[in-house]
Design a protein around this motif. Structure first.
Motif, mmCIF file in Angstrom:
data_model
loop_
_atom_site.group_PDB
_atom_site.id
_atom_site.type_symbol
_atom_site.label_atom_id
_atom_site.label_comp_id
_atom_site.label_asym_id
_atom_site.label_seq_id
_atom_site.Cartn_x
_atom_site.Cartn_y
_atom_site.Cartn_z
ATOM 1 N N TYR A 153 -10.820 -1.937 -21.829
ATOM 2 C CA TYR A 153 -11.118 -1.979 -23.264
ATOM 3 C C TYR A 153 -10.005 -1.281 -24.032
ATOM 4 N N ASN A 154 -9.912 -1.623 -25.311
ATOM 5 C CA ASN A 154 -9.135 -0.818 -26.237
ATOM 6 C C ASN A 154 -9.916 -0.719 -27.538
ATOM 7 N N PHE A 155 -9.633 0.309 -28.296
ATOM 8 C CA PHE A 155 -10.322 0.556 -29.554
ATOM 9 C C PHE A 155 -9.296 0.621 -30.663
ATOM 10 N N GLY A 156 -9.649 0.085 -31.811
ATOM 11 C CA GLY A 156 -8.745 0.099 -32.947
ATOM 12 C C GLY A 156 -9.446 0.576 -34.198
ATOM 13 N N VAL A 157 -8.793 1.449 -34.944
ATOM 14 C CA VAL A 157 -9.346 1.952 -36.204
ATOM 15 C C VAL A 157 -8.495 1.418 -37.341
ATOM 16 N N LEU A 158 -9.144 0.723 -38.250
ATOM 17 C CA LEU A 158 -8.507 0.286 -39.486
ATOM 18 C C LEU A 158 -8.806 1.338 -40.546
ATOM 19 N N ALA A 159 -7.776 1.915 -41.126
ATOM 20 C CA ALA A 159 -7.981 3.009 -42.082
ATOM 21 C C ALA A 159 -7.005 2.913 -43.233
ATOM 22 N N ASP A 160 -7.438 3.431 -44.353
ATOM 23 C CA ASP A 160 -6.625 3.634 -45.542
ATOM 24 C C ASP A 160 -7.282 4.830 -46.258
ATOM 25 N N ASP A 161 -6.744 6.080 -46.116
ATOM 26 C CA ASP A 161 -5.385 6.378 -45.761
ATOM 27 C C ASP A 161 -5.164 6.782 -44.281
ATOM 28 N N GLY A 162 -6.052 7.587 -43.697
ATOM 29 C CA GLY A 162 -5.798 8.075 -42.353
ATOM 30 C C GLY A 162 -7.081 8.312 -41.599
ATOM 31 N N PHE A 163 -6.942 8.694 -40.303
ATOM 32 C CA PHE A 163 -8.126 8.896 -39.461
ATOM 33 C C PHE A 163 -7.771 9.712 -38.233
ATOM 34 N N ARG A 164 -8.816 10.174 -37.533
ATOM 35 C CA ARG A 164 -8.712 10.760 -36.192
ATOM 36 C C ARG A 164 -9.903 10.251 -35.378
ATOM 37 N N PHE A 165 -9.649 9.708 -34.201
ATOM 38 C CA PHE A 165 -10.695 9.129 -33.367
ATOM 39 C C PHE A 165 -10.580 9.680 -31.949
ATOM 40 N N THR A 166 -11.717 10.145 -31.403
ATOM 41 C CA THR A 166 -11.754 10.635 -30.029
ATOM 42 C C THR A 166 -12.934 10.003 -29.305
ATOM 43 N N LEU A 167 -12.662 9.509 -28.101
ATOM 44 C CA LEU A 167 -13.690 8.925 -27.240
ATOM 45 C C LEU A 167 -13.863 9.848 -26.045
ATOM 46 N N PHE A 168 -15.120 10.250 -25.758
ATOM 47 C CA PHE A 168 -15.409 11.214 -24.710
ATOM 48 C C PHE A 168 -16.127 10.534 -23.549
ATOM 49 N N GLY A 169 -15.671 10.863 -22.337
ATOM 50 C CA GLY A 169 -16.325 10.387 -21.129
ATOM 51 C C GLY A 169 -16.917 11.539 -20.341
ATOM 52 N N ALA A 170 -17.159 11.310 -19.070
ATOM 53 C CA ALA A 170 -17.769 12.320 -18.203
ATOM 54 C C ALA A 170 -16.776 13.415 -17.846
ATOM 55 N N GLY A 171 -17.315 14.599 -17.545
ATOM 56 C CA GLY A 171 -16.501 15.690 -17.040
ATOM 57 C C GLY A 171 -15.438 16.191 -17.986
ATOM 58 N N GLY A 172 -15.639 16.047 -19.288
ATOM 59 C CA GLY A 172 -14.659 16.529 -20.248
ATOM 60 C C GLY A 172 -13.504 15.581 -20.499
ATOM 61 N N GLY A 173 -13.499 14.409 -19.860
ATOM 62 C CA GLY A 173 -12.426 13.453 -20.091
ATOM 63 C C GLY A 173 -12.510 12.858 -21.489
ATOM 64 N N SER A 174 -11.368 12.618 -22.106
ATOM 65 C CA SER A 174 -11.364 12.059 -23.460
ATOM 66 C C SER A 174 -10.017 11.413 -23.742
#
Length: 275
Positions: A153-174
């Motif tokens: 998979y991939n994730f895309g954020v469309l933003a105007d003006d800016g953004f921050r995106f974090t995806l978290f998995g198991a065991g502290g992975g992100s």
């Protein structure tokens, strides 16, 4: 001098060849960056029927710093303001069915086909239709994304003006990505695809707009080479960890269970019959 140089190079090459043949020379090559990053689910299992995601929004007035909300630090600070702060014009919390919101000017430009490659968006929860001032606002969106089919998979954020995106998995992975500062609307994705398993992944997204058009959209694609982002549907979004979907029994197991229940009932009737 040229003859000496040639002789010297020949000597070095001969020495390298001798060392390599003798197993004394080890060449270290840095590993290439992988095409995918593996991230195990935050909560494993099958989850369906999502109810949307959480969000918190705030708009500040013209006294908020010299340049309004113009970067991620400004957005973080504005989102932390209490509703009683005199610089806060509006503040609200809302459950979003999908992460696809934009202000009035953004949607107007889409209708006029100035930016017809971007999707139309729902209203920012802060504003009613026709509000003349829909600038200098920030939003935080968080919740869980359900992956029902494992793969890349991939994730895309469309933003105007800016953004921050974090995806978290198991065991502290992100995995995180950000687009800081003031920019025209743009879709930004991870540099690498993510190999995801079946289950829930927690995410946190902050977006902001300073002036003019503003939008925040969270999309994804599945597959190794597919840049056709689609907005993540409500069915795959959850405000909190839900109960896992029931796993249907295979037909053979169901028939065997039904047969055993029938035999058990017959045995009980025979036991209860008079002698």
């Amino acid at each position: 001098m040229r003859v000496a140089t040639r002789t010297s190079l020949r000597g070095v090459r001969a020495m390298l060849a001798a060392f390599t043949a003798a197993g004394l020379l080890i060449l270290t090559v840095p590993p290439a960056r992988a095409d995918t990053v593996t991230l195990a689910p935050y909560v494993a299992g099958s989850f369906t029927g999502g109810n949307g995601v959480n969000s918190h929004w705030v708009q500040v007035n013209s006294t908020w710093r010299p340049t309004g909300i113009s970067n991620l630090a400004d957005a973080d600070a504005a989102l932390g303001l209490p509703s009683s702060d005199p610089r806060v014009l509006r503040q609200t919390d809302a459950v979003l069915s999908t992460v696809n919101v934009g202000n009035q000017l953004y949607n107007y430009k889409n209708v006029q086909s100035w930016y017809d490659r971007w999707p139309s968006a729902g209203p920012v929860p802060l504003f009613a239709a026709g509000d003349p001032d829909q600038t200098d606002y920030a939003g935080r969106v968080w919740g869980y994304i359900a992956v029902t089919t494992p793969g890349a998979y991939n994730f895309g954020v469309l933003a105007d003006d800016g953004f921050r995106f974090t995806l978290f998995g198991a065991g502290g992975g992100s995995e995180s990505m950000a687009f800081d500062g003031l920019h025209p609307r743009k879709r930004k994705g991870f540099g690498n695809n993510l190999e995801l398993g079946t289950g829930l992944y927690y995410f946190d997204l902050i977006g902001y707009n300073h002036l003019e058009a503003g939008v925040l959209n969270l999309g994804w694609w599945q597959g190794p080479k597919n840049w056709a982002f689609a907005t993540i549907p409500q069915a795959n979004l959850f405000t909190a960890v839900p109960a896992p979907a029931p796993v249907p029994l295979p037909a053979a197991v169901w028939l065997m269970g039904s047969g055993l229940l029938g035999l058990l009932g017959l045995a009980r009737r025979r036991t209860a019959a008079p002698a």
